[in-house]
Structure formats: structure tokens, C-alpha cells
Motif scaffolding. Structure first.
Motif, PDB file in Angstrom:
ATOM      1  N   PHE A  40      55.186 -99.445   4.074  1.00 45.09           N
ATOM      2  CA  PHE A  40      55.159 -99.276   5.526  1.00 45.09           C
ATOM      3  C   PHE A  40      56.537 -98.856   6.044  1.00 45.09           C
ATOM      4  CE2 PHE A  40      55.691-100.800   9.848  1.00 45.09           C
ATOM      5  CZ  PHE A  40      54.507-100.460  10.465  1.00 45.09           C
ATOM      6  N   THR A  41      57.585 -99.593   5.652  1.00 40.59           N
ATOM      7  CA  THR A  41      58.918 -99.281   6.159  1.00 40.59           C
ATOM      8  C   THR A  41      59.439 -97.972   5.580  1.00 40.59           C
ATOM      9  OG1 THR A  41      59.867-100.727   4.437  1.00 40.59           O
ATOM     10  CG2 THR A  41      59.514-101.685   6.612  1.00 40.59           C
ATOM     11  N   GLU A  42      59.059 -97.680   4.338  1.00 36.15           N
ATOM     12  CA  GLU A  42      59.480 -96.427   3.710  1.00 36.15           C
ATOM     13  C   GLU A  42      58.922 -95.228   4.467  1.00 36.15           C
ATOM     14  OE1 GLU A  42      59.844 -95.359  -0.909  1.00 36.15           O
ATOM     15  OE2 GLU A  42      57.766 -95.465  -0.222  1.00 36.15           O
ATOM     16  N   ARG A  43      57.635 -95.273   4.767  1.00 37.36           N
ATOM     17  CA  ARG A  43      56.994 -94.159   5.478  1.00 37.36           C
ATOM     18  C   ARG A  43      57.508 -94.045   6.909  1.00 37.36           C
ATOM     19  NH1 ARG A  43      50.665 -94.968   4.577  1.00 37.36           N
ATOM     20  NH2 ARG A  43      50.523 -92.885   5.476  1.00 37.36           N
ATOM     21  N   HIS A  44      57.664 -95.180   7.598  1.00 33.87           N
ATOM     22  CA  HIS A  44      58.117 -95.132   8.985  1.00 33.87           C
ATOM     23  C   HIS A  44      59.585 -94.713   9.085  1.00 33.87           C
ATOM     24  CE1 HIS A  44      54.301 -96.982   9.959  1.00 33.87           C
ATOM     25  NE2 HIS A  44      54.565 -96.799  11.230  1.00 33.87           N
TER      26      HIS A  44
ATOM     27  N   LEU B 275      62.804 -92.805  29.478  1.00 38.18           N
ATOM     28  CA  LEU B 275      63.545 -94.048  29.662  1.00 38.18           C
ATOM     29  C   LEU B 275      64.823 -94.038  28.825  1.00 38.18           C
ATOM     30  CD1 LEU B 275      60.555 -96.568  29.498  1.00 38.18           C
ATOM     31  CD2 LEU B 275      61.753 -95.759  31.544  1.00 38.18           C
ATOM     32  N   PRO B 276      65.816 -94.873  29.174  1.00 41.77           N
ATOM     33  CA  PRO B 276      67.090 -94.881  28.444  1.00 41.77           C
ATOM     34  C   PRO B 276      66.907 -95.335  26.995  1.00 41.77           C
ATOM     35  CG  PRO B 276      67.306 -96.002  30.562  1.00 41.77           C
ATOM     36  CD  PRO B 276      65.842 -95.771  30.345  1.00 41.77           C
ATOM     37  N   LEU B 277      67.688 -94.714  26.102  1.00 40.61           N
ATOM     38  CA  LEU B 277      67.707 -95.139  24.710  1.00 40.61           C
ATOM     39  C   LEU B 277      68.061 -96.622  24.615  1.00 40.61           C
ATOM     40  CD1 LEU B 277      69.622 -92.262  22.850  1.00 40.61           C
ATOM     41  CD2 LEU B 277      67.162 -92.581  23.050  1.00 40.61           C
ATOM     42  N   PHE B 278      67.462 -97.289  23.637  1.00 39.09           N
ATOM     43  CA  PHE B 278      67.690 -98.694  23.307  1.00 39.09           C
ATOM     44  C   PHE B 278      67.113 -99.674  24.329  1.00 39.09           C
ATOM     45  CE2 PHE B 278      71.434 -96.458  21.384  1.00 39.09           C
ATOM     46  CZ  PHE B 278      70.949 -96.491  20.076  1.00 39.09           C
TER      47      PHE B 278
ATOM     48  N   ARG C  47      60.540 -97.910  16.896  1.00 39.35           N
ATOM     49  CA  ARG C  47      61.020 -97.211  18.097  1.00 39.35           C
ATOM     50  C   ARG C  47      62.541 -97.324  18.222  1.00 39.35           C
ATOM     51  NH1 ARG C  47      56.196 -94.600  19.013  1.00 39.35           N
ATOM     52  NH2 ARG C  47      54.629 -96.063  18.280  1.00 39.35           N
ATOM     53  N   PHE C  48      63.076 -98.502  17.870  1.00 39.91           N
ATOM     54  CA  PHE C  48      64.524 -98.685  17.924  1.00 39.91           C
ATOM     55  C   PHE C  48      65.208 -97.786  16.892  1.00 39.91           C
ATOM     56  CE2 PHE C  48      68.610-100.663  17.315  1.00 39.91           C
ATOM     57  CZ  PHE C  48      68.957-101.127  18.581  1.00 39.91           C
ATOM     58  N   LEU C  49      64.583 -97.643  15.713  1.00 38.87           N
ATOM     59  CA  LEU C  49      65.145 -96.778  14.677  1.00 38.87           C
ATOM     60  C   LEU C  49      65.173 -95.325  15.136  1.00 38.87           C
ATOM     61  CD1 LEU C  49      66.260 -96.712  11.784  1.00 38.87           C
ATOM     62  CD2 LEU C  49      63.904 -96.445  10.969  1.00 38.87           C
ATOM     63  N   ILE C  50      64.148 -94.894  15.834  1.00 36.45           N
ATOM     64  CA  ILE C  50      64.138 -93.540  16.397  1.00 36.45           C
ATOM     65  C   ILE C  50      65.322 -93.359  17.344  1.00 36.45           C
ATOM     66  CG2 ILE C  50      62.910 -91.972  17.964  1.00 36.45           C
ATOM     67  CD1 ILE C  50      60.289 -93.141  16.813  1.00 36.45           C
TER      68      ILE C  50
END
Length: 283
Positions: A182-186, A231-234, A269-272
Motif C-alpha cells: 500500500f505505502t509503496e504504491r501510494h 487550499l494552502p499546502l499542509f 495527501r501530506f506526502l503529495i
């Protein structure tokens, strides 16, 4: 009494899916008249399993999901006018089987070119019912020549020319076999999404799903996504997780729901946003 397959061609995308492909093909056995597996260089037994189960296997190098799906639409020798699009980790439910058979019992009106089907997310063996994650509709079945996949690397939808109808029943989406996968693909998908948001390329705008609060479920979903992107990042990942887990009752999905909604609704979303920030610093 045995029933005849429906006049539908199915397309399944694969890459090293030996643990998934058999269940996917079993879920449409007897339902569709022909199955094409488009493989992008599997090194496991995916191709052998698909061929043993009667699927026609085509090979095409992978660039992204949109190009792969559109290549299939443009190049496969379909015998039927209706095309169903699946991934190897998808399963057509019995309820959707019944809905499709009822729909094809009589001629489908000429002005109906596609069908919306809801996707049921299965995470660590549990259906994620809450958090706004169900129902989520996708136009996975449409007339040949009347639809295509929009040119996005992530979160792409099919666009259909003309009217579409909603079908009862779901496609189950087995989103992970393990948290590692899951984390690898995301992690990969977050890079694609960050790059698209940074580029903000509108040159293909006419081929993208149009955001519309009063449109189809897909257009409404794209409307809220566009609003989120402003919306603002983070800040936006925190707000999104709060809305999804608290106000949209994601907590009712239990412990596995907490893991899923946190990882997919906040961490991803935070990683993006972090990758967008990184790209801005580099430039």
C-alpha cells in the motif's frame, strides 16, 4: 440453467498480479463474452494464469494508466460494442452481475453510451463503508468509440460521450495485500499527483472531466477535488482527514478504518504536499 455471456468485452490491466488475476477473472467468468489482459511486462506467472483461464493476452509497455487504457481501446480486436474496464485487483460482485443481466435483457436505448458503477474499497479484508469513500462511481462500462480515459497520471476517470446510467451492484477494489505494498504504491502515486499539480497543465483541459457540483457523481467529485487543491499546502490534509474521519463518520470503520483513512486520507495527501514543496524549492 446456464446463462449465456453478455455481449461485453472486458479489459484487465496487469503487472505481476499472479496473486490477484485469477480471482478477478473468476468474478467475470460467464458474464462477459471475451476477456483481454493487457500486460506490461510481468515476470511472474500472471500471463500463464490469464491464458489458462481463457483470456487473450496482449503486451504493451506501461507509461501510465491513462495511456495503457487508451492503447487498449485503440488497438485491441474487440468483437463487441460494450467494453468493461477492470484492474487485476477488482472483483465484479454478484449484485453487479444481476444488474448487468437485467440491463442487457432488452435493447439498450441508443442514447445511453455508458454506465456508472460504484467501487467498494476493501482494505485488509474489510469494506470501507464510511468516510465518504462509498459510493464512489466510475464509468467503467461504455460503448466502444464513445469513451476514453482522461490524460491524467493519477486519479483518472473515463469520459463518456452522451448519457450514462448508474447501475446497482459494485466492483470490489482490493486496495492492498499488505501495508508494505500500500505505502509503496501510494509513494509512486504521490509523485505523479504532485507533478501534475505543480505543472497545472491545461493544454488537455478539453479531455479532462469537467468539475461540476450539479453534474454526474464523477463531475461532483472532481469539483470537490479542485476546491481542495486551492487550499494552502499542509493545511488541507488536516482539514480533509478531519472531515473524512469525523464528520463523514470514517471512525465507524473501526481499527482497520483508522489505518486506512489516516494513510489514504492524511499521510498520502501530506506526502503529495511535501513533494510539491520539494519541487518548488528545487525550482
Amino acid at each position: 440453467m446456464p446463462t449465456s455471456p453478455l455481449p461485453i468485452s472486458a479489459v484487465v490491466l496487469t503487472f505481476n498480479e499472479e496473486r490477484q488475476i485469477a480471482d478477478c477473472l473468476r468474478s467475470i467468468a460467464g458474464l462477459v463474452a471475451e476477456v483481454f489482459v493487457v500486460d506490461s511486462g510481468s515476470t511472474d506467472s500472471t500471463v500463464a494464469i490469464a491464458q489458462q483461464m481463457g483470456a487473450y493476452v496482449a503486451h504493451h509497455p506501461f507509461e501510465d494508466y491513462s495511456r495503457q487504457r487508451n492503447w487498449a481501446l485503440d488497438n485491441l480486436p474487440f468483437r463487441y460494442d460494450w467494453v468493461l474496464h477492470l484492474d487485476a485487483d477488482h472483483r465484479v460482485t454478484p449484485a453487479l452481475h444481476q444488474a448487468l443481466r437485467r440491463m442487457f435483457e432488452m435493447p439498450i436505448p441508443d442514447d445511453i453510451n455508458g454506465f456508472l458503477v460504484s467501487r467498494r474499497t476493501i482494505f485488509l479484508g474489510k469494506w470501507m463503508r464510511y468516510g465518504g469513500h462509498y459510493p464512489v462511481y466510475h464509468a467503467v462500462l461504455f460503448r466502444r468509440g464513445k469513451g476514453f480515459c482522461e490524460p491524467r497520471r493519477y486519479d483518472q476517470h473515463f469520459r463518456v460521450e452522451g448519457k450514462v446510467l448508474r447501475l446497482a451492484g459494485d466492483v470490489e477494489d482490493i486496495v492492498t495485500e499488505s501495508l508494505h505494498r500500500f505505502t509503496e504504491r501510494h509513494n509512486v502515486w504521490s509523485s505523479w499527483e504532485a507533478a501534475e499539480q505543480v505543472a497545472a497543465d491545461l493544454s488537455n483541459a478539453e479531455h479532462l472531466v469537467k468539475p461540476n457540483l450539479w453534474g454526474t457523481p464523477i463531475e461532483r467529485r472532481r469539483y470537490w477535488k479542485r476546491l481542495y487543491e486551492q487550499l494552502p499546502l499542509f493545511v488541507r490534509p488536516f482539514l480533509y482527514f478531519l472531515v473524512r474521519y469525523v464528520f463523514r463518520l470514517g471512525f465507524l470503520d473501526g481499527r482497520r478504518g483508522l489505518i486506512f483513512h489516516f494513510l489514504q486520507g492524511f499521510w498520502f495527501r501530506f506526502l503529495i504536499d511535501a513533494k510539491i514543496y520539494e519541487q518548488h524549492r528545487r525550482s
